[in-house]
Design a protein around this motif. Structure first.
Motif, PDB file in Angstrom:
ATOM      1  N   ILE A 427     -37.200 -11.692 -51.697  1.00  0.00           N
ATOM      2  CA  ILE A 427     -38.203 -10.892 -50.982  1.00  0.00           C
ATOM      3  C   ILE A 427     -37.924  -9.399 -51.146  1.00  0.00           C
ATOM      4  O   ILE A 427     -38.844  -8.576 -51.168  1.00  0.00           O
ATOM      5  CB  ILE A 427     -38.241 -11.290 -49.491  1.00  0.00           C
ATOM      6  N   ALA A 428     -36.667  -9.040 -51.321  1.00  0.00           N
ATOM      7  CA  ALA A 428     -36.299  -7.628 -51.456  1.00  0.00           C
ATOM      8  C   ALA A 428     -36.917  -6.969 -52.675  1.00  0.00           C
ATOM      9  O   ALA A 428     -37.032  -5.740 -52.728  1.00  0.00           O
ATOM     10  CB  ALA A 428     -34.784  -7.480 -51.516  1.00  0.00           C
ATOM     11  N   THR A 429     -37.346  -7.751 -53.664  1.00  0.00           N
ATOM     12  CA  THR A 429     -37.897  -7.145 -54.872  1.00  0.00           C
ATOM     13  C   THR A 429     -39.200  -6.409 -54.591  1.00  0.00           C
ATOM     14  O   THR A 429     -39.517  -5.441 -55.275  1.00  0.00           O
ATOM     15  CB  THR A 429     -38.133  -8.196 -55.976  1.00  0.00           C
ATOM     16  N   SER A 430     -39.986  -6.866 -53.599  1.00  0.00           N
ATOM     17  CA  SER A 430     -41.282  -6.247 -53.350  1.00  0.00           C
ATOM     18  C   SER A 430     -41.491  -5.794 -51.908  1.00  0.00           C
ATOM     19  O   SER A 430     -42.312  -4.914 -51.652  1.00  0.00           O
ATOM     20  CB  SER A 430     -42.415  -7.220 -53.715  1.00  0.00           C
ATOM     21  N   PHE A 431     -40.769  -6.396 -50.953  1.00  0.00           N
ATOM     22  CA  PHE A 431     -41.072  -6.162 -49.533  1.00  0.00           C
ATOM     23  C   PHE A 431     -39.757  -6.151 -48.762  1.00  0.00           C
ATOM     24  O   PHE A 431     -39.480  -7.040 -47.947  1.00  0.00           O
ATOM     25  CB  PHE A 431     -41.991  -7.283 -49.033  1.00  0.00           C
ATOM     26  N   PRO A 432     -38.909  -5.131 -48.997  1.00  0.00           N
ATOM     27  CA  PRO A 432     -37.559  -5.160 -48.418  1.00  0.00           C
ATOM     28  C   PRO A 432     -37.524  -5.147 -46.899  1.00  0.00           C
ATOM     29  O   PRO A 432     -36.525  -5.550 -46.313  1.00  0.00           O
ATOM     30  CB  PRO A 432     -36.896  -3.907 -49.003  1.00  0.00           C
ATOM     31  N   VAL A 433     -38.616  -4.719 -46.232  1.00  0.00           N
ATOM     32  CA  VAL A 433     -38.621  -4.685 -44.758  1.00  0.00           C
ATOM     33  C   VAL A 433     -39.407  -5.853 -44.174  1.00  0.00           C
ATOM     34  O   VAL A 433     -39.741  -5.848 -42.985  1.00  0.00           O
ATOM     35  CB  VAL A 433     -39.192  -3.345 -44.241  1.00  0.00           C
ATOM     36  N   PHE A 434     -39.688  -6.874 -44.971  1.00  0.00           N
ATOM     37  CA  PHE A 434     -40.496  -8.008 -44.489  1.00  0.00           C
ATOM     38  C   PHE A 434     -39.912  -8.624 -43.221  1.00  0.00           C
ATOM     39  O   PHE A 434     -40.629  -8.836 -42.232  1.00  0.00           O
ATOM     40  CB  PHE A 434     -40.592  -9.061 -45.598  1.00  0.00           C
ATOM     41  N   GLU A 435     -38.630  -8.917 -43.233  1.00  0.00           N
ATOM     42  CA  GLU A 435     -38.008  -9.618 -42.101  1.00  0.00           C
ATOM     43  C   GLU A 435     -38.135  -8.812 -40.805  1.00  0.00           C
ATOM     44  O   GLU A 435     -38.689  -9.320 -39.812  1.00  0.00           O
ATOM     45  CB  GLU A 435     -36.548  -9.926 -42.438  1.00  0.00           C
ATOM     46  N   PRO A 436     -37.654  -7.545 -40.733  1.00  0.00           N
ATOM     47  CA  PRO A 436     -37.793  -6.817 -39.468  1.00  0.00           C
ATOM     48  C   PRO A 436     -39.238  -6.514 -39.100  1.00  0.00           C
ATOM     49  O   PRO A 436     -39.598  -6.504 -37.908  1.00  0.00           O
ATOM     50  CB  PRO A 436     -37.002  -5.529 -39.705  1.00  0.00           C
ATOM     51  N   LEU A 437     -40.090  -6.270 -40.093  1.00  0.00           N
ATOM     52  CA  LEU A 437     -41.492  -5.973 -39.791  1.00  0.00           C
ATOM     53  C   LEU A 437     -42.165  -7.170 -39.122  1.00  0.00           C
ATOM     54  O   LEU A 437     -42.853  -7.019 -38.098  1.00  0.00           O
ATOM     55  CB  LEU A 437     -42.215  -5.598 -41.085  1.00  0.00           C
ATOM     56  N   MET A 438     -41.970  -8.366 -39.683  1.00  0.00           N
ATOM     57  CA  MET A 438     -42.599  -9.548 -39.105  1.00  0.00           C
ATOM     58  C   MET A 438     -41.980  -9.899 -37.749  1.00  0.00           C
ATOM     59  O   MET A 438     -42.673 -10.329 -36.824  1.00  0.00           O
ATOM     60  CB  MET A 438     -42.494 -10.726 -40.076  1.00  0.00           C
TER      61      MET A 438
END
Length: 450
Positions: A427-438
């Motif tokens: 996921i870090a390749t395109s959306f490194p803040v996915f986890e905290p954002l969601m």
């Protein structure tokens, strides 16, 4: 999250309402092109809002290797000191593009008409992806490519010492192939012409014009004809990167399927060659609205508001829409599980040669979660089970593919039982803040061992 190293298993549990604002990262397509065109301009290009995921950082590192001067000034802010069209230096080492098919294909195009040699590689996923679709048209300019069987990385590209202009019809809808040919055409004399039978995302054409190139686009009986006049002096630009519609797809779609949700996703680029998913969701009956419509940097932008939509219906997605939403079919297939009736996705064979075979990856994972799925080479059909209807309870293989991992994590937010992905690292390749954002919206993610 890291796109490399040991796997990071992650479990997504049924969540309460997703609420608040989701500030997704900058557009990945525009970020790649900003760095590459900035490196080919004469002078200093200023960029804000750049996506700092691993894919784009790999492109930044590559531009340094070709002689451009890049400076990072803090979150999303960069300057690129360009070397001019035809000014690339020969890299002293192998160019590692990580997971990025966009990065490697566009960079190959940008260097293919200069008298230099470069060797490219990437991670296991990228090394399995076909490069012939790019190196074949680059050979028409006079470039030569030597790779593994099947046209796969690692690959050495020998740029053309005396490039010639090309007229090329793209055989399959691919913005990467089109863009690679146009970037190669920058350093060829005369006019390079690219013809695409189906329109694909047009960021390259828009940005070439913005940097001062003569790039003319016309519709004809042959299709969409793009004519680029070679050997311009590109002028440095100030670029504000809009937020990525492909990243916005995840909080938007999660809000549609999680009961009680009301989420705002601001400042999303709505280029018509990228917005097919949002059109499709509205046709399914999603409560999705565009607020504060405006234009920034030549691109249409809006704030997206997504609310829980319990009355969505399955539809047949027109195959001609595929180029405008090719990266969004994995998350659409998740939404389809929570609609009533079948969602039929045709004309999607390009999904089979992405970071993974995305048709197979989603079909197998959704079946493990209790969905009924049909597929053939060019079609994916998901039979919906209505709101809250997906049983879940499975561990799904991400296959080194960021969008597959994020799609199954979104499924777990609304499924009856938790859904686990075997590796959330990509996921870090395109959306490194996915986890905290969601999680800030209300998602419940648990990493293995926590």
């Amino acid at each position: 999250m890291s796109g490399h190293g040991d796997p990071i298993p992650m479990t997504s549990r049924r969540s309460g309402p997703l609420t608040g604002e989701a500030h997704v990262p900058g557009d990945k397509s525009i970020s790649h092109r900003s760095l590459i065109l900035g490196a080919l301009a004469v002078g200093e290009t200023h960029i804000t809002g750049l996506l700092e995921g691993q894919d784009v950082l790999d492109t930044a590192r590559a531009m340094r290797a070709f002689g451009a001067e890049l400076t990072h000034h803090g979150t999303g802010a960069w300057t690129v000191g360009g070397v001019g069209v035809g000014g690339f230096a020969e890299p002293s080492d192998v160019i590692d593009c990580g997971n990025s098919g966009t990065g490697v294909r566009l960079i190959m195009g940008a260097m293919a008409t200069s008298p230099i040699t470069a060797t490219f590689t990437g991670d296991a996923s990228l090394r399995g992806r076909p490069m012939g679709r790019v190196t074949d048209p680059l050979a028409l300019f006079g470039a030569r490519a030597y790779g593994r069987s099947g046209g796969r990385l690692p690959m050495t590209v020998v740029g053309a010492a005396e490039p010639v202009p090309v007229r090329y019809t793209v055989p399959v809808p691919s913005a990467q192939v089109k863009s690679a040919v146009l970037l190669a055409g920058l350093n060829a004399p005369g006019e390079t012409v690219v013809i695409e039978k189906e329109a694909t995302r047009d960021h390259t054409e828009r940005m070439l014009t913005g940097f001062g190139a003569q790039c003319r686009v016309e519709d004809s009986e042959e299709g969409r004809v793009i004519t680029l006049t070679g050997q311009p002096e590109l002028l440095p630009q100030t670029i504000v990167v809009p937020r990525d519609p492909s990243s916005a797809a995840f909080p938007v779609c999660a809000a549609l399927i999680v009961e009680g949700s009301d989420a705002l996703v601001p400042n999303i680029g709505l280029n018509p060659t990228r917005a097919g998913l949002f059109t499709t969701l509205q046709e399914m009956g999603a409560d999705l609205t565009f607020e504060n419509m405006r234009e920034e940097g030549g691109e249409p932008v809006a704030d997206l508001r997504a609310r829980f939509s319990p009355n969505m219906k399955g539809i047949e997605v027109p195959p001609e829409r595929a180029p405008s939403m090719i990266d969004e079919y994995p998350i659409l297939s998740v939404v389809a599980c929570f609609a009533e009736g079948a969602t039929v996705m045709k004309g999607v064979k390009e999904l089979r040669v992405k970071e993974s075979d995305r048709i197979d990856a989603m079909a197998r994972g959704l079946e493990a979660c209790g969905a009924t799925v049909e597929e053939d080479e060019d079609t994916l059909i998901v039979h919906g089970m209505g709101p809250g209807g997906l049983p879940g309870g499975a561990t799904c293989a991400a296959r080194l593919d960021h969008r597959i991992a994020m799609s199954f994590l979104c499924a777990g937010m609304a499924a009856q039982q938790p859904v686990t992905v075997d590796d959330a690292g990509p996921i870090a390749t395109s959306f490194p803040v996915f986890e905290p954002l969601m999680e800030k919206l209300g998602a419940q993610f648990v990493r293995a061992g926590e």
